[in-house]
Scaffold this active site. Structure first.
Site, mmCIF file in Angstrom:
data_model
loop_
_atom_site.group_PDB
_atom_site.id
_atom_site.type_symbol
_atom_site.label_atom_id
_atom_site.label_comp_id
_atom_site.label_asym_id
_atom_site.label_seq_id
_atom_site.Cartn_x
_atom_site.Cartn_y
_atom_site.Cartn_z
ATOM 1 N N GLY A 31 0.853 -1.189 0.000
ATOM 2 C CA GLY A 31 0.000 0.000 0.000
ATOM 3 C C GLY A 31 0.881 1.229 0.000
ATOM 4 O O GLY A 31 2.048 1.164 0.402
ATOM 5 N N GLN A 36 3.281 9.905 1.158
ATOM 6 C CA GLN A 36 4.573 9.238 1.343
ATOM 7 C C GLN A 36 5.546 9.558 0.205
ATOM 8 O O GLN A 36 6.732 9.276 0.313
ATOM 9 C CB GLN A 36 4.374 7.725 1.472
ATOM 10 C CG GLN A 36 3.643 7.345 2.773
ATOM 11 C CD GLN A 36 3.451 5.869 2.898
ATOM 12 O OE1 GLN A 36 2.528 5.316 2.296
ATOM 13 N NE2 GLN A 36 4.291 5.206 3.650
ATOM 14 N N CYS A 77 5.870 -0.008 8.104
ATOM 15 C CA CYS A 77 5.543 1.227 7.395
ATOM 16 C C CYS A 77 6.761 1.673 6.595
ATOM 17 O O CYS A 77 7.869 1.726 7.113
ATOM 18 C CB CYS A 77 5.146 2.319 8.387
ATOM 19 S SG CYS A 77 4.670 3.851 7.580
ATOM 20 N N LEU A 78 6.528 2.011 5.332
ATOM 21 C CA LEU A 78 7.652 2.436 4.488
ATOM 22 C C LEU A 78 8.232 3.755 4.994
ATOM 23 O O LEU A 78 9.374 4.074 4.690
ATOM 24 C CB LEU A 78 7.181 2.579 3.033
ATOM 25 C CG LEU A 78 6.712 1.260 2.404
ATOM 26 C CD1 LEU A 78 6.206 1.491 1.001
ATOM 27 C CD2 LEU A 78 7.810 0.213 2.413
ATOM 28 N N HIS A 119 -4.480 1.737 7.468
ATOM 29 C CA HIS A 119 -3.112 2.233 7.639
ATOM 30 C C HIS A 119 -2.857 3.404 6.684
ATOM 31 O O HIS A 119 -2.278 4.419 7.072
ATOM 32 C CB HIS A 119 -2.116 1.084 7.366
ATOM 33 C CG HIS A 119 -0.683 1.474 7.452
ATOM 34 N ND1 HIS A 119 0.137 1.087 8.478
ATOM 35 C CD2 HIS A 119 0.092 2.225 6.628
ATOM 36 C CE1 HIS A 119 1.353 1.592 8.284
ATOM 37 N NE2 HIS A 119 1.353 2.281 7.173
ATOM 38 N N GLU A 120 -3.353 3.258 5.437
ATOM 39 C CA GLU A 120 -3.116 4.316 4.428
ATOM 40 C C GLU A 120 -3.950 5.561 4.702
ATOM 41 O O GLU A 120 -3.438 6.676 4.577
ATOM 42 C CB GLU A 120 -3.437 3.782 3.025
ATOM 43 C CG GLU A 120 -2.657 2.546 2.581
ATOM 44 C CD GLU A 120 -1.162 2.673 2.781
ATOM 45 O OE1 GLU A 120 -0.518 1.634 2.953
ATOM 46 O OE2 GLU A 120 -0.629 3.801 2.803
ATOM 47 N N HIS A 123 -2.417 7.721 7.091
ATOM 48 C CA HIS A 123 -1.357 8.580 6.505
ATOM 49 C C HIS A 123 -1.969 9.876 5.966
ATOM 50 O O HIS A 123 -1.433 10.959 6.161
ATOM 51 C CB HIS A 123 -0.642 7.853 5.352
ATOM 52 C CG HIS A 123 0.499 6.977 5.769
ATOM 53 N ND1 HIS A 123 1.621 7.455 6.383
ATOM 54 C CD2 HIS A 123 0.684 5.650 5.643
ATOM 55 C CE1 HIS A 123 2.465 6.447 6.621
ATOM 56 N NE2 HIS A 123 1.920 5.343 6.179
HETATM 57 O O1 K2U Z 1 1.845 2.841 4.066
HETATM 58 C C1 K2U Z 1 2.867 2.170 4.092
HETATM 59 O O2 K2U Z 1 3.851 2.443 4.778
HETATM 60 C C2 K2U Z 1 2.910 0.927 3.275
HETATM 61 C C3 K2U Z 1 2.846 -0.282 4.117
HETATM 62 C C4 K2U Z 1 1.391 -0.699 4.170
HETATM 63 C C5 K2U Z 1 1.034 -1.664 5.233
HETATM 64 C C6 K2U Z 1 1.533 -1.562 6.499
HETATM 65 C C7 K2U Z 1 1.129 -2.467 7.472
HETATM 66 C C8 K2U Z 1 0.226 -3.464 7.188
HETATM 67 C C9 K2U Z 1 -0.263 -3.538 5.922
HETATM 68 C C10 K2U Z 1 0.115 -2.642 4.962
HETATM 69 C C11 K2U Z 1 3.850 -1.180 3.424
HETATM 70 O O3 K2U Z 1 3.245 -1.988 2.526
HETATM 71 S S1 K2U Z 1 4.875 -1.990 4.582
HETATM 72 C C12 K2U Z 1 5.399 -3.399 3.852
HETATM 73 C C13 K2U Z 1 4.482 -4.550 4.063
HETATM 74 C C14 K2U Z 1 4.467 -5.511 3.104
HETATM 75 C C15 K2U Z 1 3.662 -6.617 3.266
HETATM 76 C C16 K2U Z 1 2.859 -6.766 4.392
HETATM 77 C C17 K2U Z 1 2.873 -5.777 5.357
HETATM 78 C C18 K2U Z 1 3.689 -4.664 5.200
HETATM 79 ZN ZN ZN Z 2 2.783 3.476 6.382
#
Ligand code: K2U
Ligand code: ZN
Length: 157
Positions: A31, A36, A77-78, A119-120, A123
């Site tokens: 996501g 971001q 979280c990225l 989560h998004e 943000h």
């Molecule tokens: O918004 C972001 O930082 C992207 C995250 C989204 C996310 C965070 C936690 C749980 C679900 C989604 C990134 O995708 S973090 C990388 C990731 C990859 C696979 C599963 C969970 C997190």
């Molecule tokens: Zn995040």
């Protein structure tokens, strides 16, 4: 900081979504919120398929809690790389959003789709998952990130 709604469903939005999808797949992530990549607009891209071929786009998303209980999931979280913490969220939500053409749609989500969209949308409201932690835990993560930034990156000659 909170992001502005999208008004114009034009080529600018299409290239923004393309940039976001490329960035998300490259991370890799499942996501990404426009903020971001420093675009303060209410746009989210997601692909929870695992095979990277089911891109979902949510413009001006709203989340309605369907009150079907809560679930705790380890979230990363990225924007806070390297940290994973359990976050408790509603298990099922109704998402109201517009697609890239501006058509309104609704989607009932559970599982990873529900976790990721919440989560998004956080943000977009200027909220990051560490805000759910105690102040002490949040400070510890902040200090580790600052320390990591201060350390010289090993340059590969
Ligand atoms: O918004 C972001 O930082 C992207 C995250 C989204 C996310 C965070 C936690 C749980 C679900 C989604 C990134 O995708 S973090 C990388 C990731 C990859 C696979 C599963 C969970 C997190
Ligand atoms: Zn995040």
């Amino acid at each position: 900081m909170p992001c502005d709604p999208i008004i114009e469903f034009d080529r600018t939005l299409q290239s923004l979504v393309k940039d976001m999808a490329d960035t998300m797949y490259d991370a890799p992530g499942i996501g990404l919120a426009a903020i971001q990549i420093n675009v303060h607009k209410r746009v989210i891209v997601m692909d929870v398929s695992g095979s990277g071929n089911q891109l979902q786009v949510f413009v001006n998303p709203e989340i309605i809690d369907l009150n079907q209980g809560t679930r705790e999931v380890e979230e990363g979280c990225l924007s806070v790389p390297g940290f994973f913490v359990p976050v408790k969220r509603p298990e099922k939500v109704l998402i109201k959003a517009q697609d890239i053409q501006g058509n309104h749609f609704e989607l009932e989500a559970d599982e990873m789709t529900a976790v990721c969209i919440q989560h998004e949308v956080d943000h977009l409201d200027g909220k990051v998952f560490v805000d759910y932690l105690s102040r002490m835990k949040r400070e510890r993560i902040r200090n580790k990130l600052i320390k990591a930034q201060a350390e010289p990156v090993a340059c590969v000659a």
